[in-house]
Motif scaffolding. Structure first.
Motif, short mmCIF file in Angstrom:
data_model
loop_
_atom_site.label_atom_id
_atom_site.label_comp_id
_atom_site.label_asym_id
_atom_site.label_seq_id
_atom_site.Cartn_x
_atom_site.Cartn_y
_atom_site.Cartn_z
N ILE A 8 63.24 55.84 65.58
CA ILE A 8 61.88 55.98 65.06
C ILE A 8 61.85 55.36 63.67
N GLN A 9 61.10 54.27 63.55
CA GLN A 9 61.11 53.51 62.29
C GLN A 9 60.59 54.33 61.12
N ASP A 10 59.49 55.04 61.36
CA ASP A 10 58.91 55.80 60.27
C ASP A 10 58.79 57.27 60.66
N LYS A 17 51.90 62.75 59.99
CA LYS A 17 50.80 62.77 60.96
C LYS A 17 50.77 64.11 61.69
N ASP B 254 55.19 54.43 66.03
CA ASP B 254 55.46 53.18 65.29
C ASP B 254 54.56 52.06 65.81
N LEU B 256 51.63 52.42 67.10
CA LEU B 256 50.28 52.67 66.59
C LEU B 256 50.16 52.21 65.14
N ASP B 257 51.20 52.47 64.34
CA ASP B 257 51.18 52.03 62.94
C ASP B 257 51.04 50.52 62.85
N ARG B 258 51.76 49.81 63.74
CA ARG B 258 51.67 48.34 63.73
C ARG B 258 50.27 47.87 64.11
#
Lengths: 104, 432
Positions: A8-10, A17, B254, B256-258
């Motif tokens: 998981i990148q972030d 969230k 991730d 969704l963030d992109r």
């Protein structure tokens, strides 16, 4: 296998969230659990960690997987992606407990 | 509710279960809806576009009083590359006036209202009840077990327990889903003022826009994104098949963030504040993954049956109409006092006569077709956006030369023999 990097990148961003996701946590009963934690050592991809949209699965330094049910959104992803080992016991929370969307 | 008995039990107070309960209650059938959430909608998520016509088959004129967000007057389809976007927009004032075509909705509010309609018609709604298993007697389903709350018996049990129907699995009506049969969607509800939404999206009060974006906006992964305007919030999300998330080792949040960072999307969301994050599965196995839809004493409806058309983002209409058809099947069975699988098999016929099974059959090859050709959503958007960039850039190159370059590059990138092969394959596989 020991995961070198969190897939998981972030994760911190996802946890921020999730702070907006409403829950009514059942403190007495976990509705999902890993059946045999040692079996995860044989799992190369640990897809539960990759896919869980609520970041409930985290890699442990010893190669096992840590799971916490409190932030689960009950989507079913982990159960489906663990098709190789079928190592996740998956039930719904007791009535009225679990995720409780205000908007949905 | 130990050892109690009703005529029909519906498991799940989503659109499918409530539509069934509403139809049954109106006909005077004693029906109980068991919902595991604290209220209908507590567990439910959709993009969410609700279509007017199928909803009116259940509640005529619902749009005059139901909690709806905005009437969708404009549809945008975007093909995205890492930075560029190419799109088609359709807008019509006809969709902005009665009787309307579709609305954006928030499920927690909509589901509660819809369930209230069933209650008003005489259905009994029990919330906070998690059904654990079906009850059997002589090889037929005769009721449900709900933990501490006991057992409840009925002539028929309608399984409307959603995308993740554990009950259909326990009842042996289906097997566990495969990762290529379920899409995972993460969604964020973001707050913007009503006037700001109307300014940014170019709509007037009460009107809204639906955006769907395809392509490689996501660094190689085949995903799609959506953005729907609500009254004072926007719903933005991305979804992808679980099998793709696995293969590409990417988390849907991730992704969704992109999508939110894409230059064509980011300005629409600037300054919007996160209100609620949610995630849900969409059963996309369709025709190929259909469960057994009827059994002795049981019917399967809505997401639990995999009734979704991912191509046209339809699901709640499949749910409501399948619920209604299940209820009508039960009414016929009740008239002759026969709730066997044979009597309930009329449900299949009704589904075939409706749009539900025909539509699932029509699109049965689409997902595998696109899946076998990842370049459709990766290389093609690159080639097409590049062509548009050339075409629109004025740089002193004589037009004949510019057009020549565009055509040569398109031929190189779209690879005509492969394109022709795909068109032929498409004709054979996709057109019935």
């Amino acid at each position: 296998m020991v995961r070198v990097m969190d897939p998981i990148q972030d994760r911190a961003g996802l946890e921020r969230k999730l702070a907006t996701t409403p829950y009514h946590v059942d403190r007495e009963r976990a509705h999902i659990w890993i059946i045999d934690p040692d079996l995860c050592l044989q799992c190369e991809r640990q897809q539960c960690i990759v896919c869980c949209p609520a970041a409930c699965y985290t890699p442990l330094p010893d190669g096992r997987v840590k799971f916490s049910y409190e932030g689960c959104v009950e989507c079913g992803t982990c159960r489906i992606v663990c098709f190789e080992f079928r190592n996740i016991a998956w039930t719904y929370p007791r009535g009225g407990f679990g995720v409780q969307y205000r908007y949905g | 509710m130990s050892q109690e008995r009703v005529e029909v039990i519906v498991v799940g107070a989503g659109p499918a279960g409530v539509a069934a309960a509403l139809t049954l209650a109106r006909a005077g059938v004693e029906v109980v809806v068991l919902e595991r959430g604290a209220y209908p909608g507590a567990k439910n998520v959709m993009g969410g576009i609700l279509y007017r016509q199928p909803t009116e088959e259940l509640v005529p004129g619902f749009w005059r009083e139901a909690p709806l967000e905005r009437a969708i007057v404009e549809q945008r389809y975007l093909l995205l590359t890492e930075e560029d976007a190419l799109g088609v927009t359709y807008r019509t004032p006809a969709f902005g006036q009665p009787p309307y075509n579709a609305f954006s909705v928030l499920r927690a509010e909509w589901d509660r209202w819809f369930a209230q309609q069933a209650e008003n018609a005489g259905a009994l709604l029990a919330t906070g009840v998690t059904v654990e298993d079906v009850l059997w007697e002589d090889g037929r389903i005769v009721g449900v077990r709900a933990g501490e709350q006991g057992e409840l018996y009925a002539d028929v049990v309608i399984l409307a327990d959603g995308a993740n129907s554990l009950l259909a699995q326990k009842a042996g009506l289906t097997r566990e889903w495969r990762p290529e049969e379920q899409a995972l969607v993460a969604k964020e509800l973001l707050r913007l003022s009503e006037t700001e939404i109307e300014r940014r999206f170019g709509v007037s009060a009460g009107h809204g826009v639906a955006i769907e974006a395809f392509g490689a906006s996501t660094g190689g992964l085949l995903g799609y994104g959506f953005l729907y305007t609500n009254r004072d919030t926007v719903s933005v999300g991305t979804g992808a098949l679980l099998s793709d998330l696995i293969t590409h080792e990417v988390n849907v949040s991730d992704l969704l963030d992109r999508f939110k960072r894409h230059p064509a999307i980011a300005p629409l969301l600037e300054g919007a504040e996160l209100v609620e994050y949610s995630a849900h599965l969409i059963p996309e196995g369709g025709w190929r993954a259909l469960p057994t839809l009827f059994a002795d004493g049981a019917l399967v409806v809505g997401d639990a049956a995999g009734f979704v058309n991912p191509l046209s983002r339809e699901g709640s209409n499949f749910a409501m109409i399948s619920g209604k058809l299940a209820a009508e099947t039960i009414l016929e069975a009740r008239a002759v006092g026969d709730f066997s699988a044979f009597a309930l098999s009329r449900y299949w016929q009704k589904l075939e006569e409706s749009f539900i099974l025909p539509d699932l059959e029509t699109i049965r090859n689409v997902t595998p077709f696109v899946h076998q050709r990842p370049y459709l959503l990766r290389e093609y958007p690159e080639a097409l956006t590049r062509a548009f960039q050339h075409y629109l850039t004025v740089d002193g190159t004589p037009k004949a030369q510019k057009y020549g370059t565009i055509i040569r590059e398109l031929i190189r990138d779209l690879r005509p023999t492969r394109l022709l092969r795909d068109v032929l394959a498409g004709v054979f596989q996709l057109v019935r």
